[in-house]
Scaffold this active site. Structure first.
Site, PDB file in Angstrom:
ATOM      1  N   HIS A 238       0.844  -1.205   0.000  1.00 38.69           N
ATOM      2  CA  HIS A 238       0.000   0.000   0.000  1.00 38.69           C
ATOM      3  C   HIS A 238       0.885   1.264   0.000  1.00 38.69           C
ATOM      4  O   HIS A 238       0.672   2.177  -0.793  1.00 38.69           O
ATOM      5  CB  HIS A 238      -0.900  -0.059   1.247  1.00 38.69           C
ATOM      6  CG  HIS A 238      -1.737   1.150   1.485  1.00 38.69           C
ATOM      7  ND1 HIS A 238      -3.098   1.165   1.232  1.00 38.69           N
ATOM      8  CD2 HIS A 238      -1.452   2.374   1.998  1.00 38.69           C
ATOM      9  CE1 HIS A 238      -3.593   2.355   1.570  1.00 38.69           C
ATOM     10  NE2 HIS A 238      -2.617   3.104   2.040  1.00 38.69           N
ATOM     11  N   GLU A 239       1.868   1.279   0.874  1.00 38.11           N
ATOM     12  CA  GLU A 239       2.714   2.482   0.980  1.00 38.11           C
ATOM     13  C   GLU A 239       3.569   2.690  -0.266  1.00 38.11           C
ATOM     14  O   GLU A 239       3.801   3.824  -0.678  1.00 38.11           O
ATOM     15  CB  GLU A 239       3.599   2.406   2.231  1.00 38.11           C
ATOM     16  CG  GLU A 239       2.831   2.389   3.557  1.00 38.11           C
ATOM     17  CD  GLU A 239       1.877   3.556   3.737  1.00 38.11           C
ATOM     18  OE1 GLU A 239       2.094   4.636   3.147  1.00 38.11           O
ATOM     19  OE2 GLU A 239       0.875   3.374   4.464  1.00 38.11           O
TER      20      GLU A 239
ATOM     21  N   HIS B  99       1.621   4.473  -2.717  1.00 41.90           N
ATOM     22  CA  HIS B  99       1.709   5.940  -2.524  1.00 41.90           C
ATOM     23  C   HIS B  99       3.039   6.478  -3.070  1.00 41.90           C
ATOM     24  O   HIS B  99       3.080   7.502  -3.740  1.00 41.90           O
ATOM     25  CB  HIS B  99       1.637   6.297  -1.041  1.00 41.90           C
ATOM     26  CG  HIS B  99       0.279   6.163  -0.423  1.00 41.90           C
ATOM     27  ND1 HIS B  99      -0.865   6.669  -0.997  1.00 41.90           N
ATOM     28  CD2 HIS B  99      -0.113   5.604   0.769  1.00 41.90           C
ATOM     29  CE1 HIS B  99      -1.904   6.415  -0.194  1.00 41.90           C
ATOM     30  NE2 HIS B  99      -1.471   5.771   0.872  1.00 41.90           N
TER      31      HIS B  99
HETATM   32 ZN   LIG Z   1      -2.426   5.056   2.523  1.00 46.13          ZN
END
Ligand SMILES: [Zn+2]
Length: 333
Positions: A243-244, A247
């Protein structure tokens, strides 16, 4: 906010931390935890609260938000998106066929921040890092992006390890700036604890567009309990890092904006939804006027179990590769 803080160089405090070889230690069993979800978080980053008792317990509670990645305000974001679209247009090569994804290989430097030699104290085993890499590369396979470990270092720094999210940005930022390795294409991951009795998160990251303003702060902070074999049951398959890194590669949350109208995450094929989805098994449609159910399986949503978060859409893959091209100068991405 990120753009307005002092340059990391001013704050270099690297001498305070030390690099140490991995000491021998006995691996301790995972802590027992009792998890209770609070699904009605009120604030922007107050969703997905979880309370649990740590092994050392005695009524000690920790509270993690899923992700503390900050987005710029809407106006700033829209300006950046306009610039991004313009730059992308300039870079587009004639004759470039969509659908042909050239393989991208990017280096990772792991910085293991620890307070003591236990797993709870942040001391990760090499196999945890290996499994994390395996997870990351499997999940980014659809985007044809591969990561390889360039280095792993262990740093004894109880102050940093135990600092809560947002409690001491100056120190955290200074440490990141002093330890960061490589250029804009290099991913630096710092594993920390954000505890034991402070508000924490599973992770946070900086967007590629931030690099031009603040290169020293580029990278991902990851709660070590989310690594494979970590103590955070349900969230210990390594998908917080996926997830990171989403980003770090330019993706926003699928529920960005928390609204059925507006630009959302600037990706056309992620259904619009009005807030995070927590449950895999309960289909939701928070924006019934728009196509599609809430994307509970998406990596960039907040499903409360790692096994649930399992996909990037083609639109997200396209955006990641374009963001890597424009902001991280990844060739032919
Ligand atoms: Zn996030």
């Amino acid at each position: 906010m990120i753009r307005n803080v002092l340059p990391a160089l001013v704050l270099l405090l690297g001498a305070l931390s030390t690099v140490q070889a991995v000491p021998g230690f006995t691996f301790r069993p995972h802590n027992q935890q009792t998890a209770e979800k609070g699904v009605n978080g009120g604030s922007r980053h107050g969703h997905g609260h979880k309370e649990w008792s740590a092994e050392s317990g005695g009524g000690e509670h920790r509270e993690f938000v899923q992700c503390a990645t900050l987005s710029p305000n809407t106006q700033e974001q829209e300006m950046e998106e306009k610039k991004f679209t313009q730059m992308l247009r300039k870079h587009r090569r004639p004759g470039h066929k969509t659908g042909e994804l050239k393989q991208i290989d990017l280096p990772i430097h792991f910085h293991i921040i620890y307070a003591n030699d236990t797993q709870q104290g942040g001391m990760l085993k090499p196999w945890q890092i290996e499994q994390q890499m395996f997870r990351l590369n499997l999940d980014f396979m659809s985007a044809n992006i591969r990561f390889f470990i360039a280095s792993t270092s262990y740093r004894y720094d109880p102050r940093w390890f135990n600092t809560g999210v947002g409690e001491d940005y100056d120190y955290e930022k200074a440490q990141m700036g002093s330890h960061r390795i490589g250029d804009e294409q290099t991913l630096n991951v710092y594993t920390v604890g954000w505890g034991p009795d402070r508000a924490g998160a599973y992770g946070y990251s900086h967007y590629p567009s931030n690099y031009q303003y603040d290169p020293g702060w580029d990278g991902v902070l990851l709660n070590s309990v989310t690594m494979p074999g970590g103590s955070e049951e349900g969230h210990n398959l390594g998908r917080t890092l996926v997830h990171e890194v989403g980003h770090w590669s330019g993706l926003m949350h699928t529920f960005e904006g928390y609204d059925c109208s507006g630009q959302g995450d600037y990706v056309a094929d992620t259904p619009v939804h009005a807030g995070p989805s927590y449950y895999c098994d309960i289909p939701m449609d928070t924006c019934p006027g728009y196509e599609g159910n809430d994307p509970v399986y998406n990596f960039m949503n907040y499903a409360d179990k790692d096994y649930c978060r399992s996909e990037f859409t083609p639109g997200q893959i396209e955006r990641m590769r374009n963001q890597l091209k424009i902001y991280r100068n990844v060739e032919d991405a």
